[in-house]
Design a protein around this motif. Structure first.
Motif, short mmCIF file in Angstrom:
data_model
loop_
_atom_site.label_atom_id
_atom_site.label_comp_id
_atom_site.label_asym_id
_atom_site.label_seq_id
_atom_site.Cartn_x
_atom_site.Cartn_y
_atom_site.Cartn_z
N TYR A 101 39.87 39.23 28.85
CA TYR A 101 40.94 40.16 28.45
C TYR A 101 42.23 39.61 29.05
O TYR A 101 42.47 39.76 30.25
CB TYR A 101 40.62 41.55 28.98
N PRO A 102 43.05 38.94 28.23
CA PRO A 102 44.15 38.14 28.78
C PRO A 102 45.04 38.89 29.79
O PRO A 102 45.38 38.33 30.84
CB PRO A 102 44.95 37.75 27.53
N SER A 103 45.40 40.15 29.50
CA SER A 103 46.35 40.80 30.39
C SER A 103 45.75 41.04 31.78
O SER A 103 46.47 41.14 32.77
CB SER A 103 46.85 42.12 29.78
N GLN A 104 44.42 41.14 31.86
CA GLN A 104 43.78 41.24 33.18
C GLN A 104 43.60 39.85 33.80
O GLN A 104 43.85 39.67 35.00
CB GLN A 104 42.42 41.95 33.06
N THR A 105 43.21 38.88 32.99
CA THR A 105 42.92 37.54 33.53
C THR A 105 44.19 36.86 34.04
O THR A 105 44.15 36.13 35.02
CB THR A 105 42.23 36.67 32.46
N ARG A 106 45.32 37.15 33.40
CA ARG A 106 46.56 36.51 33.86
C ARG A 106 46.95 37.00 35.27
O ARG A 106 47.66 36.31 36.00
CB ARG A 106 47.70 36.76 32.87
N ILE A 107 46.46 38.18 35.64
CA ILE A 107 46.71 38.70 36.99
C ILE A 107 45.65 38.20 37.97
O ILE A 107 45.94 37.89 39.12
CB ILE A 107 46.68 40.26 36.97
N GLU A 108 44.40 38.13 37.51
CA GLU A 108 43.27 37.95 38.43
C GLU A 108 42.59 36.60 38.36
O GLU A 108 41.91 36.20 39.30
CB GLU A 108 42.21 39.03 38.14
N GLY A 109 42.72 35.91 37.25
CA GLY A 109 41.91 34.72 37.01
C GLY A 109 42.55 33.44 37.53
O GLY A 109 43.60 33.46 38.19
N GLU A 110 41.90 32.31 37.22
CA GLU A 110 42.47 31.02 37.58
C GLU A 110 43.86 30.84 36.96
O GLU A 110 44.73 30.21 37.54
CB GLU A 110 41.54 29.89 37.10
N ILE A 111 44.06 31.43 35.78
CA ILE A 111 45.33 31.22 35.07
C ILE A 111 46.49 31.97 35.71
O ILE A 111 47.62 31.86 35.23
CB ILE A 111 45.22 31.58 33.56
N GLN A 112 46.24 32.72 36.80
CA GLN A 112 47.39 33.25 37.55
C GLN A 112 48.26 32.11 38.08
O GLN A 112 49.42 32.32 38.43
CB GLN A 112 46.95 34.18 38.68
N GLN A 113 47.70 30.88 38.10
CA GLN A 113 48.47 29.71 38.53
C GLN A 113 49.38 29.16 37.43
O GLN A 113 50.19 28.28 37.68
CB GLN A 113 47.52 28.58 38.96
#
Lengths: 356, 356
Positions: A260-272
């Protein structure tokens, strides 16, 4: 209570799956079958992803960890999970992650299931990883490196054996006793297991690299030079703000798949990465709307953080197994007076029932 | 389970207060004392309002109702409530509102209490209303009109008797049998009770007007001409988007007190007003930072929607009563392996324990 007290209706009692009953359920079904059937439930829900109400989880952060609520619903069923993440717990002999969850009927709001989810989360996380890998990993993957050999590692191994065909495991943990524990637990299950001294050695010749470490910090478990062409990375451990496992350069070489992109952008590797870095939603691959792996040299990355719909699928699966197994108790959790306007009268009558 | 299975630690068991035990707890303590002590817990937490993590509740709306999660925490304790609101339930013999809640330890994330909250919510809502009225209602208030005589009405009556000194009740409900039920339940408790044929008659000479109707719509229970100078309005029933009870003109004449402005502007009576209409936060009155009632002719309005901190206070109160009363069970809800990294090993050993 005296027998003269009015009997509550069946709706007043909520089926509850304790830790003991969850373990018994896994054994009754068999963990292999459990993971395969759970993956089928997950796939069914990923295929109808747009039907769900979705929201990033609601997190309460403290210095020591995080407590989260993860709700979702479709038109008939509501579910949520309570889950914590406290990396320092392990040193105190406690679980890093504990969880419980529930289902409720959307049309009445009445709870219909309460369940332990510490064990169930471990199973659903592994089943989700393996389901994603079925669509993203190289064909005929046989060897998987597991970096981080804690509480989630054995579940990942078995799910990947059942769903992807993994036979060889290359284990690495900063604490070698964790790798030894993992190898011991998986002995006799048909794996070819190697405990490795370095991450570099562990990832050599691996078709799939699973990272599942628990530190709450930006770590660099994998550096760019460790990741060869064609590999699938199953990044499970980087799952909250300030907690990542992969070097940024790996992300830039990878096709990235998220829940779920809006959650992953905060929590996932892609926060970098920048907010607009392209990612593919995993459900679109599962539903056949988008391609998963498209070439032999492509690096695919499942940047997994865990999403509420996965817990919903897992609770739905457990609920569907209760009637045939009877592995639940009934909790007196919902006040249910004969006349719904007369909650106070029910309270008063209970006093008389006790006194009589 | 065989006795050779390792015994879970005490942390694996979560105290659970069932509906039956909640009723027994209320009777053991006495509902008068329960409401007074609960109001003390509420006041204590309202006084330290800035210490809490606050967020508007997380709502899942459907055509028939709403399901909500209401979390909050201070530096040591986390709490949340699950609650639904389904006005159509009543016709089907179900509760409009059911609820349960939990507390957890912020430092470990482990749950420390699970409790029914259908009854507890009724008690905390009434205690909160009466606590607010203690600061906002005219001095020496003796007469209260209750518009809407459903499940919450008796709790409001008793809380206002105990905390404010209300002696005379003027009851009105669109369904007279609801008023009769309320009067019957409160008989012999020292109230002078009048069932009224119209709202106009009910509010005559009332010091306090409590509105606690349940329809999910913008209703106009009170029109401007019904509300005389100096009255305190305790508006309990208008508590979600599209659900109000008071005519807008009343709001414009009133000093408005709210729990948590960003939630109340969405859910309360003030959803009818512009975003910047001035309101006072109730906690500031309780903490002595702002005046409550400042004059005899002032109309005060507590635009109550219910906030997570009130549930937190109520759960905290119940938790503190458990040890002395023993009115709880222990739920096997948290998986707690001897070695926290060895969740899988615990699962495997449980199989051997069953087999042995």
């Amino acid at each position: 209570m005296s027998s003269s007290a009015p009997a509550p209706s069946h709706l007043a009692f909520v089926p509850f799956v304790s830790v003991e009953n969850m373990m018994a359920l896994v054994h009754r079904i068999g963990i292999d079958t459990f993971l395969r059937e759970l993956a089928d439930y997950l796939e069914a829900d990923f295929k109808r992803w747009p039907e769900f109400d979705k929201t990033p989880r609601i997190a309460a952060h403290s210095a020591e960890g995080v407590i989260e609520l993860m709700p979702t619903s479709d038109s008939s069923l509501y579910g949520f999970k309570y889950v914590n993440g406290h990396p320092k717990n392990m040193k105190e002999g406690l679980q890093t992650v504990t969880a419980f969850g529930m289902l409720a009927d959307v049309s009445s709001g009445y709870p219909t299931l309460l369940s332990e989810m510490t064990i169930l989360t471990a199973l659903r996380t592994a089943a989700t990883s393996a389901m994603a890998a079925r669509h993203l990993a190289p064909a005929n993957s046989r060897t998987m490196a597991i970096i981080g050999n804690g509480a989630q590692s054995e579940f990942q191994a078995i799910a990947f054996r059942e769903l992807v065909g993994i036979r060889a495991l290359r284990l690495y943990d900063i604490d070698r006793t964790a790798s030894e524990k993992c190898a011991r637990n998986l002995a006799g299950m048909g794996f070819d297991i190697t405990i490795c001294d370095t991450i570099e050695v562990a990832v050599e010749d691996a078709d799939i690299i699973t990272t599942v470490t628990a530190d709450k910090q930006c770590a660099t478990i994998l550096t760019d030079n460790m990741v060869g062409a064609g590999v699938h990375i199953n990044a499970v451990g980087g799952d909250c703000p300030g907690k990542t496992e992969l070097h940024r350069d790996i992300l830039l070489r990878s096709s990235i798949f998220v829940e779920y992109p809006s959650q992953t952008r905060i929590e996932g590797e892609i926060q970098q990465l920048p907010e607009d870095h392209p990612v593919t939603e995993l459900w679109e691959v599962i539903a056949g709307k988008t391609a998963g792996r498209t070439g032999k040299s492509q690096i695919t990355l499942f940047d997994s953080v865990g999403f509420a719909i996965e817990d919903f699928s897992a609770l739905r699966y457990v609920r569907d197994k209760l009637e045939e197994t009877g592995l639940f108790e009934k909790l007196d959790m919902v006040a249910d007076p004969d006349d719904p306007r007369d909650l106070f009268g029910m309270l008063q009558r209970s006093k008389m029932a006790v006194a009589s």
